[in-house]
Design a protein around this motif. Structure first.
Motif, PDB file in Angstrom:
ATOM      1  N   MET A   1      30.057  49.201  38.521  1.00 50.03           N
ATOM      2  CA  MET A   1      31.333  49.456  39.192  1.00 50.03           C
ATOM      3  C   MET A   1      31.428  48.574  40.434  1.00 50.03           C
ATOM      4  SD  MET A   1      31.762  53.591  38.897  1.00 50.03           S
ATOM      5  CE  MET A   1      30.257  53.888  39.817  1.00 50.03           C
ATOM      6  N   LYS A   2      32.337  47.610  40.358  1.00 45.72           N
ATOM      7  CA  LYS A   2      32.510  46.681  41.479  1.00 45.72           C
ATOM      8  C   LYS A   2      33.432  47.283  42.535  1.00 45.72           C
ATOM      9  CE  LYS A   2      33.981  43.462  38.767  1.00 45.72           C
ATOM     10  NZ  LYS A   2      34.532  42.182  38.267  1.00 45.72           N
ATOM     11  N   ARG A   3      33.191  46.846  43.769  1.00 44.15           N
ATOM     12  CA  ARG A   3      34.040  47.215  44.906  1.00 44.15           C
ATOM     13  C   ARG A   3      34.512  45.904  45.527  1.00 44.15           C
ATOM     14  NH1 ARG A   3      33.489  52.380  46.804  1.00 44.15           N
ATOM     15  NH2 ARG A   3      33.536  51.836  49.012  1.00 44.15           N
ATOM     16  N   LEU A   4      35.800  45.614  45.327  1.00 44.28           N
ATOM     17  CA  LEU A   4      36.366  44.328  45.739  1.00 44.28           C
ATOM     18  C   LEU A   4      37.435  44.540  46.797  1.00 44.28           C
ATOM     19  CD1 LEU A   4      36.780  42.783  42.175  1.00 44.28           C
ATOM     20  CD2 LEU A   4      34.887  42.440  43.757  1.00 44.28           C
TER      21      LEU A   4
ATOM     22  N   ASN B   1      36.574  50.741  35.938  1.00 43.44           N
ATOM     23  CA  ASN B   1      35.770  51.565  36.846  1.00 43.44           C
ATOM     24  C   ASN B   1      35.657  50.988  38.257  1.00 43.44           C
ATOM     25  OD1 ASN B   1      35.108  53.544  34.898  1.00 43.44           O
ATOM     26  ND2 ASN B   1      33.552  52.186  34.039  1.00 43.44           N
ATOM     27  N   ASP B   2      36.375  49.915  38.521  1.00 41.95           N
ATOM     28  CA  ASP B   2      36.257  49.243  39.818  1.00 41.95           C
ATOM     29  C   ASP B   2      37.210  49.836  40.856  1.00 41.95           C
ATOM     30  OD1 ASP B   2      34.380  47.617  38.674  1.00 41.95           O
ATOM     31  OD2 ASP B   2      35.781  45.968  38.273  1.00 41.95           O
ATOM     32  N   THR B   3      36.943  49.490  42.118  1.00 41.82           N
ATOM     33  CA  THR B   3      37.800  49.882  43.241  1.00 41.82           C
ATOM     34  C   THR B   3      38.257  48.609  43.942  1.00 41.82           C
ATOM     35  OG1 THR B   3      36.666  51.989  43.572  1.00 41.82           O
ATOM     36  CG2 THR B   3      37.920  51.121  45.433  1.00 41.82           C
TER      37      THR B   3
ATOM     38  N   GLU C   1      49.300  45.302  37.787  1.00 44.24           N
ATOM     39  CA  GLU C   1      48.692  44.823  36.544  1.00 44.24           C
ATOM     40  C   GLU C   1      47.170  44.846  36.576  1.00 44.24           C
ATOM     41  OE1 GLU C   1      50.405  40.986  36.001  1.00 44.24           O
ATOM     42  OE2 GLU C   1      52.391  41.763  35.464  1.00 44.24           O
ATOM     43  N   CYS C   2      46.598  45.119  37.741  1.00 45.45           N
ATOM     44  CA  CYS C   2      45.137  45.171  37.870  1.00 45.45           C
ATOM     45  C   CYS C   2      44.596  46.407  37.135  1.00 45.45           C
ATOM     46  CB  CYS C   2      44.753  45.229  39.343  1.00 45.45           C
ATOM     47  SG  CYS C   2      42.976  45.396  39.616  1.00 45.45           S
ATOM     48  N   LYS C   3      43.462  46.262  36.432  1.00 44.50           N
ATOM     49  CA  LYS C   3      42.890  47.346  35.636  1.00 44.50           C
ATOM     50  C   LYS C   3      42.030  48.308  36.451  1.00 44.50           C
ATOM     51  CE  LYS C   3      42.724  44.637  31.375  1.00 44.50           C
ATOM     52  NZ  LYS C   3      41.837  44.057  30.328  1.00 44.50           N
ATOM     53  N   ALA C   4      41.765  47.970  37.703  1.00 49.15           N
ATOM     54  CA  ALA C   4      40.876  48.825  38.514  1.00 49.15           C
ATOM     55  C   ALA C   4      41.417  50.256  38.565  1.00 49.15           C
ATOM     56  CB  ALA C   4      40.748  48.270  39.922  1.00 49.15           C
ATOM     57  N   GLN C   5      40.513  51.189  38.447  1.00 45.66           N
ATOM     58  CA  GLN C   5      40.917  52.601  38.440  1.00 45.66           C
ATOM     59  C   GLN C   5      41.452  53.037  39.790  1.00 45.66           C
ATOM     60  OE1 GLN C   5      37.707  55.416  37.917  1.00 45.66           O
ATOM     61  NE2 GLN C   5      39.006  56.757  36.692  1.00 45.66           N
ATOM     62  N   ASN C   6      40.868  52.533  40.876  1.00 50.16           N
ATOM     63  CA  ASN C   6      41.257  52.917  42.233  1.00 50.16           C
ATOM     64  C   ASN C   6      41.762  51.687  42.986  1.00 50.16           C
ATOM     65  OD1 ASN C   6      40.294  55.603  41.831  1.00 50.16           O
ATOM     66  ND2 ASN C   6      38.225  54.851  42.170  1.00 50.16           N
ATOM     67  N   LYS C   7      43.013  51.767  43.445  1.00 51.54           N
ATOM     68  CA  LYS C   7      43.612  50.633  44.168  1.00 51.54           C
ATOM     69  C   LYS C   7      44.267  51.129  45.448  1.00 51.54           C
ATOM     70  CE  LYS C   7      45.709  49.776  40.317  1.00 51.54           C
ATOM     71  NZ  LYS C   7      46.555  49.260  39.227  1.00 51.54           N
TER      72      LYS C   7
END
Length: 458
Positions: A1-4, A68-70, A114-120
Motif C-alpha cells: 500500500m503506497k502513500r503518495l 489500496n493506496d492513499t 480518475e485515480c484508483k487510490a482508495q483514499n484521496k
C-alpha cells in the motif's frame, strides 16, 4: 500500500498581490508528509514548471496508484474566480489571461477522480477554495458532487471568502496547523489517543485552532474556518500507526475478545442453570413415578394373593397417605402411569384394560356381585307394582322404602338368596353393595340387609 503526495504552490506572478509565504507552505508540507511518522513519497513541481507540466506530473502519479493506496494533493497560493470557476494562480499566470495561464481546478479534480487510490485528499489552501465544490450558477450555488466514497477536499475558505497569510506564522493558517498536527503537536492533535492522526482528528484539531485563533483577533484579522467536503467510509490516516498505537490496538482487541468470552461464559452459565432446573424437575417426576409404581406393585400383589375386605376409592396421592397409616386400600387407577412393574410407561386406562378393571371391581368379590345382581332383578320386577308407573328417579322416599321392604320380604322368603346375601355381605361392606345396586332404593335395601345380617348373627 503506497502513500503518495503531490505538493505544489506558488506565490503567484510578480506584482503588488504576490504572496510571501506560499512556497514556505510547500516546503513545510513536503517535510511533514515525508517524515517517517507520515511515510509519504512526496513529489513537487518546481515553481518554474509550466502549467501543462504540472498536470502531466500529477497524472503520472495518480495513474500509478492502485486501489489500496492513499493519495494527498496539496496546493498553497492564490485562488481566483473566473465566471464562477476556480483557478489556481501559477508563477507565470497572466492577470488578463487566467484561463490559459492558471491551473484549472476542474482539470485537477478530473485527474484525481480518475485515480484508483482508495483514499484521496485534496487540500486547497487558497482564497475562494469553496468554489472547487460549490459553483455559482444563475446567482445560486450549484454543488459539485464528489462521487468517490473516500475522496475528500479540505478547504481553507468558502467560495466567497478570502484566505490570508499570517505574518507571525510565516505562512497560511491551514497549512501551518496541518503541519503542526502531524508534526510537533501530534500528541495534542491525536484527540482519540489512538497513536495516529486521522482525518477526523485533523478536522477537530483545525476547528479548535480556528476558534482559539479568532478569539484573540479583531474581526478584520480573523481567518475563515477550514472545512471538509466529500464522502468517506472508514478512516483516512495522515500518519502511520506507531508501535504504541499497535500495542493499544492489540490491547483493545484483546479486551474485546475477553469481553466477548465473558459474555459467552455468562450465557453458558445461564443455560447450565436452566438445564439443571429442568433435570431437577425431571428427577422429581421420576421419583414420583417410581413411588407410584411401587404402590401399584403392592396393589397387584395384594390382588393376586388375598381377598381384600374393604374397598375405598382414592386418588394415588390419597392412597399413599393411607398406606403410611397401615391401611389396606384399593386405588382409583384412572390417569396412573403403568406398564411393566418398576418402569414408567403409557397411560393406564381402566376402560380399555377391561381384565384388570373387572378383576379389581368384580372378580375379587364374586358372591357379592351375584347377590347384588339377584337383588337388582327383584327391584326391577317389583318396581312396576310399587312405583305407580313412575321412573326410579321420580319415586318418593316413601315409595322407595315400600319397594325396599318388599324386596327384603322376598329375600327373607328365599333362604338360598338370603344366605347368599348374608354370606356375601361382610361387616362394613354395605356401601359396596349400594354402589353395585343401580337404583335409588338401593340405600334403603342395604340398610335393611344390615339389620337382617345383625338379626342372623344374634
Amino acid at each position: 500500500m503506497k502513500r503518495l503526495a503531490f505538493v505544489m504552490g506558488s506565490n503567484g506572478p510578480a506584482g503588488s498581490t504576490q504572496l510571501r509565504y506560499a512556497l514556505n507552505d510547500v516546503e513545510k508540507m513536503k517535510k511533514a508528509l515525508s517524515d517517517s511518522r507520515c511515510g509519504f513519497e512526496v513529489e513537487s513541481p518546481s515553481e518554474e514548471s509550466k502549467k501543462w507540466e504540472v498536470y502531466d506530473r500529477l497524472e503520472k502519479i495518480t495513474s500509478s496508484c492502485s486501489i489500496n493506496d492513499t493519495l494527498i494533493c496539496h496546493f498553497s497560493g492564490h485562488g481566483e474566480l473566473l465566471n464562477g470557476k476556480l483557478f489556481l494562480l501559477w508563477n507565470k499566470t497572466e492577470a488578463n489571461n487566467i484561463r490559459q495561464t492558471a491551473l484549472s481546478i476542474d482539470n485537477i479534480n478530473q485527474i484525481l477522480t480518475e485515480c484508483k487510490a482508495q483514499n484521496k485528499l485534496l487540500i486547497l489552501d487558497c482564497c475562494h477554495a469553496g468554489a472547487a465544490v460549490n459553483r455559482a450558477k444563475n446567482n445560486d450555488e450549484a454543488k459539485i458532487t464528489i462521487q468517490d466514497d473516500n475522496y475528500l477536499v479540505l478547504l481553507a475558505s468558502s467560495r466567497l471568502e478570502r484566505a490570508r497569510e499570517i505574518e507571525e506564522l510565516q505562512g497560511s493558517f491551514l497549512t501551518y496547523n496541518i503541519c503542526d498536527a502531524i508534526g510537533e503537536k501530534f500528541n495534542q492533535a491525536d484527540l482519540d489517543k489512538d497513536g495516529r492522526i486521522s482525518i477526523d482528528d485533523l478536522k477537530n484539531w483545525l476547528e479548535r485552532q480556528y476558534l482559539e485563533y479568532n478569539k484573540q483577533k479583531k474581526e478584520e484579522d480573523r481567518v475563515p474556518q477550514p472545512y471538509l467536503h466529500g464522502q468517506f467510509k472508514g478512516k483516512i490516516y495522515l500518519t502511520l500507526a506507531s508501535s504504541n498505537s499497535l500495542e493499544t490496538e492489540n490491547v483493545t482487541d484483546s479486551e474485546e475478545i475477553i469481553r466477548e468470552l465473558q459474555l459467552q461464559l455468562v450465557q453458558h452459565r445461564e443455560e447450565i442453570k436452566r438445564y439443571q432446573s429442568q433435570l431437577e424437575a425431571k428427577d422429581t417426576q421420576i421419583e414420583i413415578y417410581k413411588k407410584h409404581n411401587q404402590t401399584l406393585e403392592k396393589i397387584i400383589l395384594a390382588l393376586s394373593t388375598k381377598q381384600i375386605h374393604k374397598i375405598d376409592i382414592f386418588t394415588m396421592s390419597e392412597a399413599e397417605k393411607f398406606e403410611e397409616k397401615g391401611k389396606n386400600v384399593i386405588y382409583n387407577l384412572v390417569g396412573s402411569k403403568i406398564s411393566n412393574i418398576g418402569d414408567i410407561g403409557g397411560d393406564f386406562n381402566p376402560v380399555s384394560n377391561n381384565i384388570f378393571r373387572d378383576y379389581i371391581h368384580f372378580e375379587r368379590k364374586p358372591s357379592l356381585a351375584e347377590a347384588a345382581k339377584e337383588i337388582q332383578e327383584l327391584l326391577e320386577q317389583l318396581e312396576g307394582t310399587y312405583s305407580q308407573n313412575k321412573t326410579a328417579q321420580e319415586m318418593t322416599n316413601a315409595e322407595k322404602m315400600t319397594l325396599a321392604l318388599r324386596v327384603i320380604e322376598q329375600i327373607k322368603s328365599d333362604q338360598t338368596l338370603k344366605q347368599k346375601v348374608i354370606k356375601a355381605l361382610e361387616p362394613g361392606e354395605t356401601e359396596a353393595l349400594s354402589e353395585l345396586l343401580n337404583h335409588p332404593a338401593g340405600q334403603f335395601i342395604t340398610a335393611a340387609i344390615e339389620d337382617l345380617q345383625s338379626t342372623n348373627e344374634s
